[in-house]
Design an enzyme around this catalytic site. Structure first.
Site, short mmCIF file in Angstrom:
data_model
loop_
_atom_site.label_atom_id
_atom_site.label_comp_id
_atom_site.label_asym_id
_atom_site.label_seq_id
_atom_site.Cartn_x
_atom_site.Cartn_y
_atom_site.Cartn_z
N HIS A 109 0.94 -1.21 0.07
CA HIS A 109 0.07 0.21 -0.07
C HIS A 109 0.92 1.14 -0.03
O HIS A 109 2.30 1.38 0.22
CB HIS A 109 -0.95 -0.17 1.49
CG HIS A 109 -0.42 0.64 2.65
ND1 HIS A 109 0.06 1.83 2.99
CD2 HIS A 109 0.08 -0.64 3.39
CE1 HIS A 109 0.86 1.68 3.57
NE2 HIS A 109 0.43 0.81 4.29
N CYS A 110 0.06 2.34 -0.54
CA CYS A 110 0.99 4.09 -0.54
C CYS A 110 0.11 4.34 0.10
O CYS A 110 -0.78 4.20 1.60
CB CYS A 110 1.38 4.04 -1.97
SG CYS A 110 -0.14 4.24 -3.18
N MET A 111 0.26 5.53 0.30
CA MET A 111 -1.14 6.83 0.99
C MET A 111 -2.13 6.79 1.20
O MET A 111 -2.62 6.30 2.09
CB MET A 111 -0.45 8.43 -0.22
CG MET A 111 1.08 8.62 1.30
SD MET A 111 0.29 9.06 3.04
CE MET A 111 -0.96 9.58 2.74
#
Length: 503
Positions: free
Chosen positions: A28-30
């Site tokens: 996952h990212c932001m």
């Protein structure tokens, strides 16, 4: 209760992406849950986008489900745990059929927008598969995992600044300063680690070579007729050093006998890459870093309004082309040098123009319930800087509203740039958030109140200009007539609220 909600979201997503057997990687990212998939056809897009927690989906090098800041970090471990449990219980599961759920037909206009958005995204993905853009994407993969720490330390630095300015809790100020600065002082090590990992080397060797840059003892080394400084070259030096280490390591793997590999390869990698870093890369990267900082400051100090207008107006197209990823090392370099990046608040105005354009579309299409439902569901995320649902679900498929959204971003960027030119710089202590989510990370060369005011007025300028440009110039008369009557009598099904955001 919150854990139950996140677990329920993960449990709802897993079968819709083909089950655990179809998932090859989870990250996952932001804002996005990023999944590697064996078979893309097993994903049930429409049912997935109908989930209340899903803000949209984007297909790139991975299948990305937009959940929003904070939520994604909580859903990802739940998703991983459920996938692992399913694999353990069913070692060879039957893949789920790729048939859409009953009653999944889209309302006419929103469905057409979804198709257009999907086609545009597919064409853009094909254009982005060039060597340069793929390289930029890999560079982004190095820095994106660092963003949560940058945000956390940035907010702590801002809090510490407030305590210092108001003379409150002086005993805790040094502690907060250490917490905020600790990560940034060693960010080169993390960049080196991630670079080696991304380009196929041993991550710890990349980190070991990059650590030379921040080691205090480099002050005793002379290169190009001058003593080096700890941290000289920053993240750019760490990036170059780790890339070199990967090349050397791969060469050693091919040529060193297996019996000696465990001793020779790491030694040669660290030694050769370290010497080149000390007697070449640190100095050169330091010069480039200094030039980047000087150029950014000069650009906004002397041509702030014009530069801000261009940057704010062109940022959405840069995102479309994948070229915005080249800015990540520049932002990080500015944060290292000055404590904040003056470019991010300007670029964040593109999101303000997008929100203003969406509000105008909502106002101009009072009878199109499906598009209005989509906009209502996507606007909260848009205000917080998550723009994908509005871009790929509304403005881009409609055509003109995307252009007028860029106009709003241009005027907002020009406003922030103008104040920078007048001497009031607005910067961000971390990268990642935009919109309202950027407020806790703002910092400038004046008291915080002035910085907050400039950024807030810039957002308002972007909202208003994007709205007015779209309201008056966003639709041709025939298109406005057709869009405003296409599904006026059709109810807006709840499943459609995220429909137009397509992969």
């Amino acid at each position: 209760m919150s854990d139950d909600k996140n677990r329920a979201t993960a449990a709802a997503i897993l079968p819709l992406v083909g089950g655990a057997a179809n998932v090859t990687s989870v990250a996952h990212c932001m804002t996005r849950l990023r999944l590697g998939l064996k078979d893309r056809s097993l994903v049930r897009d429409e049912a997935l986008k109908a989930l209340p927690a899903v803000l949209g989906v984007v297909e790139d090098d991975t299948y990305q489900i937009v959940l929003g800041p904070g939520v994604v970090a909580r859903v990802t471990p739940e998703f991983t745990a459920l996938a692992d449990a399913e694999r353990a219980a069913h070692p060879a599961p039957e893949p789920a059929p790729a048939t859409p759920p009953p009653g999944a037909a889209a309302a006419p206009t929103a469905g057409e927008l979804a198709d257009r958005g999907a086609a545009l995204k597919a064409r853009q993905k094909a254009r982005n598969a060039t060597p340069v853009k793929l390289f930029l994407r890999r560079i982004a993969n190095i820095f994106v995992p660092l963003i949560p720490a940058l945000i956390g330390c940035g907010i702590i630095a801002g809090l510490n600044g407030l305590l210092t300015n108001f003379g409150v809790l002086p005993a805790i100020v040094p502690a907060l300063a250490a917490i905020a600065a600790g990560f940034l002082s060693l960010i080169a090590v993390f960049v080196g680690h991630n670079t080696a990992k991304e380009f196929g080397g041993t991550p710890i060797l990349g980190g070991a070579v990059a650590a030379i840059i921040v080691y205090a003892g480099v002050a005793q080394v002379t290169a190009f007729g001058q003593h080096l400084s700890p941290g000289q070259g920053g993240v750019l030096g760490a990036l170059g050093a780790a890339l070199l280490a990967v090349r050397i390591e791969k060469w050693c793997r091919r040529h060193v006998p297996e019996a000696l590999d465990v001793l020779v390869t790491p030694t040669v990698t660290v030694l050769v890459a370290g010497l080149v870093t000390l007697f070449g890369l640190m100095f050169l990267a330091g010069e480039v870093s200094t030039a980047i900082g000087s150029c950014a400051n000069w650009l906004l100090a002397h041509g702030g309004a014009a530069a801000g207008f261009l940057l704010g107006g062109l940022f959405l197209p840069l995102v479309m082309l994948g070229l915005h990823q080249a800015l990540i090392p520049i932002h990080t370099t500015l944060i290292e040098q000055q404590g904040y990046t003056v470019l991010l608040p300007v670029l964040a105005m593109a999101g303000a123009g997008q929100v203003g354009a969406a509000l105008a579309v909502y106002a101009r299409l009072p009878r199109n319930r499906s598009i209005r439902t989509t906009i209502k569901s996507a606007l909260p995320a848009g205000f917080l800087g998550v723009g994908e649902p509005l871009i790929y679900g509304v403005s881009l498929p409609l055509g003109r509203p995307f252009v007028t959204a860029c106009v709003g971003g241009a005027f907002g960027g020009g406003f922030v740039g103008l104040f920078n030119q007048l001497g009031t710089a607005a910067g961000a202590t971390a990268i990642g958030p935009s919109g309202w989510a950027l407020f806790p990370l703002l910092k400038g060369n004046h008291p915080l109140g002035a910085t907050l005011l400039v950024y807030a007025l810039g957002l308002i300028t972007g909202y208003v200009t994007g709205f007015l440009a779209t309201y008056f110039f966003g639709f041709a008369k025939p298109a406005l007539r057709d869009l405003n009557t296409a599904d006026a009598s059709a109810p807006a099904p709840t499943r459609q609220k995220h429909q137009p955001t397509t992969a």
